[in-house]
Scaffold this motif. Structure first.
Motif, PDB file in Angstrom:
ATOM      1  N   LYS A  26      29.441  37.198  39.121  1.00 32.21           N
ATOM      2  CA  LYS A  26      30.582  38.037  38.714  1.00 32.21           C
ATOM      3  C   LYS A  26      30.989  37.728  37.265  1.00 32.21           C
ATOM      4  N   VAL A  27      30.664  36.551  36.814  1.00 28.18           N
ATOM      5  CA  VAL A  27      31.188  36.075  35.530  1.00 28.18           C
ATOM      6  C   VAL A  27      30.144  36.024  34.414  1.00 28.18           C
ATOM      7  N   TRP A  47      32.177  25.924  31.966  1.00 29.99           N
ATOM      8  CA  TRP A  47      33.535  26.001  31.414  1.00 29.99           C
ATOM      9  C   TRP A  47      33.552  26.180  29.910  1.00 29.99           C
ATOM     10  N   TRP A  50      32.993  29.952  29.835  1.00 30.70           N
ATOM     11  CA  TRP A  50      34.226  30.601  30.298  1.00 30.70           C
ATOM     12  C   TRP A  50      35.290  30.586  29.198  1.00 30.70           C
ATOM     13  N   GLU A  54      37.153  33.683  27.273  1.00 33.52           N
ATOM     14  CA  GLU A  54      38.618  33.849  27.253  1.00 33.52           C
ATOM     15  C   GLU A  54      39.143  33.941  25.823  1.00 33.52           C
ATOM     16  N   ARG A  67      44.217  46.064  29.319  1.00 31.75           N
ATOM     17  CA  ARG A  67      43.588  44.858  29.830  1.00 31.75           C
ATOM     18  C   ARG A  67      42.422  45.249  30.727  1.00 31.75           C
ATOM     19  N   PHE A  68      41.492  44.340  30.895  1.00 26.65           N
ATOM     20  CA  PHE A  68      40.419  44.582  31.856  1.00 26.65           C
ATOM     21  C   PHE A  68      39.942  43.247  32.377  1.00 26.65           C
ATOM     22  N   PHE A  69      39.347  43.260  33.567  1.00 26.82           N
ATOM     23  CA  PHE A  69      38.854  42.020  34.115  1.00 26.82           C
ATOM     24  C   PHE A  69      37.359  42.159  34.395  1.00 26.82           C
ATOM     25  N   ASP A  70      36.560  41.882  33.365  1.00 25.68           N
ATOM     26  CA  ASP A  70      35.112  41.907  33.530  1.00 25.68           C
ATOM     27  C   ASP A  70      34.486  40.910  32.566  1.00 25.68           C
ATOM     28  N   PRO A  71      34.394  39.652  32.985  1.00 21.18           N
ATOM     29  CA  PRO A  71      33.891  38.600  32.092  1.00 21.18           C
ATOM     30  C   PRO A  71      32.492  38.890  31.565  1.00 21.18           C
ATOM     31  N   LYS A  72      31.708  39.696  32.300  1.00 20.12           N
ATOM     32  CA  LYS A  72      30.346  39.975  31.820  1.00 20.12           C
ATOM     33  C   LYS A  72      30.316  40.916  30.621  1.00 20.12           C
ATOM     34  N   LYS A  73      31.436  41.531  30.311  1.00 26.53           N
ATOM     35  CA  LYS A  73      31.487  42.397  29.123  1.00 26.53           C
ATOM     36  C   LYS A  73      31.533  41.562  27.853  1.00 26.53           C
ATOM     37  N   ARG A 125      53.628  24.978  36.036  1.00 22.18           N
ATOM     38  CA  ARG A 125      53.248  26.090  35.197  1.00 22.18           C
ATOM     39  C   ARG A 125      54.349  26.497  34.214  1.00 22.18           C
ATOM     40  N   ALA A 157      52.866  44.447  25.569  1.00 25.57           N
ATOM     41  CA  ALA A 157      52.578  45.029  26.883  1.00 25.57           C
ATOM     42  C   ALA A 157      51.300  44.478  27.501  1.00 25.57           C
ATOM     43  N   HIS A 179      46.759  25.034  30.367  1.00 29.60           N
ATOM     44  CA  HIS A 179      46.136  24.903  31.688  1.00 29.60           C
ATOM     45  C   HIS A 179      46.296  23.461  32.149  1.00 29.60           C
TER      46      HIS A 179
ATOM     47  N   GLN B  19      50.944  31.476  41.775  1.00 31.82           N
ATOM     48  CA  GLN B  19      51.725  30.407  41.163  1.00 31.82           C
ATOM     49  C   GLN B  19      53.157  30.867  40.901  1.00 31.82           C
ATOM     50  N   LEU B  44      40.989  34.645  40.028  1.00 33.53           N
ATOM     51  CA  LEU B  44      40.895  36.087  40.276  1.00 33.53           C
ATOM     52  C   LEU B  44      39.475  36.437  40.728  1.00 33.53           C
ATOM     53  N   VAL B  45      38.510  35.683  40.220  1.00 34.14           N
ATOM     54  CA  VAL B  45      37.132  35.855  40.697  1.00 34.14           C
ATOM     55  C   VAL B  45      37.089  35.536  42.189  1.00 34.14           C
ATOM     56  N   ASN B  61      31.147  45.101  39.047  1.00 31.36           N
ATOM     57  CA  ASN B  61      32.005  44.757  37.908  1.00 31.36           C
ATOM     58  C   ASN B  61      32.789  45.957  37.361  1.00 31.36           C
ATOM     59  N   MET B  64      35.722  45.990  39.616  1.00 24.63           N
ATOM     60  CA  MET B  64      36.481  44.748  39.435  1.00 24.63           C
ATOM     61  C   MET B  64      37.331  44.803  38.163  1.00 24.63           C
ATOM     62  N   GLU B  65      36.785  45.494  37.164  1.00 21.29           N
ATOM     63  CA  GLU B  65      37.448  45.625  35.877  1.00 21.29           C
ATOM     64  C   GLU B  65      38.920  46.022  35.989  1.00 21.29           C
ATOM     65  N   LYS B  66      39.219  46.888  36.948  1.00 19.10           N
ATOM     66  CA  LYS B  66      40.586  47.392  37.066  1.00 19.10           C
ATOM     67  C   LYS B  66      41.438  46.604  38.054  1.00 19.10           C
ATOM     68  N   LEU B  68      43.543  44.395  38.652  1.00 18.67           N
ATOM     69  CA  LEU B  68      44.534  43.496  38.069  1.00 18.67           C
ATOM     70  C   LEU B  68      45.881  43.523  38.779  1.00 18.67           C
TER      71      LEU B  68
END
Lengths: 193, 84
Positions: A26-27, A47, A50, A54, A67-73, A125, A157, A179, B19, B44-45, B61, B64-66, B68
């Motif tokens: 996935k990453v 790490w 990773w 980031e 925003r997007f969540f796709d570490p492979k991008k 945190r 935003a 962290h 958290q 999140l993974v 992916n 997964m991208e969206k 959030l």
């Protein structure tokens, strides 16, 4: 360009099972997974990559609206023990990584960027963020000769922190990360500083 | 399954990673995983993998991208379940 990321090695070891089935897929791209598999210390490489992603993501989000969540991008290339690149969209960002016993820190490389990594005693945190903001205000206060009380941090935003000095937005570029027991600040200095 | 039925299952999945207790207690479809629940992006993974395991679906992916926030997580789950 600015972006950074710090990883508390001990917390990560406890909390993230990167060896979990399908986690790496996935990453990390196939090429990145080759780097991870061909090393004596895969934990470090995982790490490092990773934190490189980031850092690049934070940099990219300074200019991006969504925003997007796709570490492979975000794809990593390693060129030496400390240096590498992350490609995202049309950007190719040089990244330096420092691997210490207790933390791994990546930052977009730039001769005008100053980096501060520091230990945070109480790792709750809320405390982490507070300590990082306080430290940032101390640094900026010295740079601008302004009292820290006149300095505020507000997030856009998409979550990018911005400085407000004397109630006006200040355009000093910086990036924050925290962290576990570690915090980090990267600040881009103006060329004549 | 309806969203109403899915929400408690999703809550159970994300619970170990949150958290911010109060955001979790007041969870709505608008709740954001990172901004509100303060889930670490590495976790999140785990959330995505846990959702795949729970519903026996595959979240590529692009999907997964969206993922959030709760709303998009539910949309993705519904969409993948309907493909089965």
């Amino acid at each position: 360009m600015i972006g950074n990321d710090i990883v508390d090695v001990n917390i990560t070891r406890q909390q993230i099972n990167w060896k979990r089935k399908r986690f790496l897929d996935k990453v990390f791209t196939i090429e990145e997974q080759k780097l991870i598999n061909n090393t004596a210390n895969p934990f470090s490489v995982v790490w490092r990559l990773w934190s490189m992603k980031e850092s690049a993501y934070k940099c990219y989000m300074q200019y991006n609206k969504k925003r997007f969540f796709d570490p492979k991008k975000l794809t990593c290339t390693i060129t030496s023990n400390s240096f590498g690149y992350v490609a995202i969209d049309l950007l190719k960002l040089p990244v330096k990584t420092v691997i210490q016993e207790n933390y791994i820190y990546s930052t977009i490389t730039n001769s005008n960027t100053e980096n501060h990594c520091f230990y945070i005693k109480n790792a709750s945190r809320r405390d982490q963020q507070e300590k990082v903001y306080t430290r940032l205000k101390e640094i900026i206060s010295k740079k601008l000769s302004v009292c820290s009380k006149k300095i505020d941090v507000r997030k856009t935003a998409v979550g990018i922190p911005k400085l407000i000095v004397n109630k006006q937005e200040n355009n000093i570029l910086f990036s924050l990360s925290h962290h576990g027991h570690y915090g980090a600040i990267a600040i881009l200095n103006q060329k004549n500083e | 399954m309806t969203n109403k039925e899915l929400i408690p299952i999703l809550k159970n999945i994300i619970k170990p990673y949150i958290q911010d207790e109060s955001a979790f207690e007041n969870l709505t479809e608008e709740t954001d995983f990172i901004n509100d629940l303060k889930i670490n992006s590495a976790n999140l993974v785990d959330v995505v993998l846990d959702v795949e395991d729970e519903f026996d679906i595959e979240i590529d992916n692009d999907a997964m991208e969206k993922m959030l926030d709760v709303k998009n997580a539910l949309l993705i789950i519904q969409s993948k379940l309907s493909e089965k």
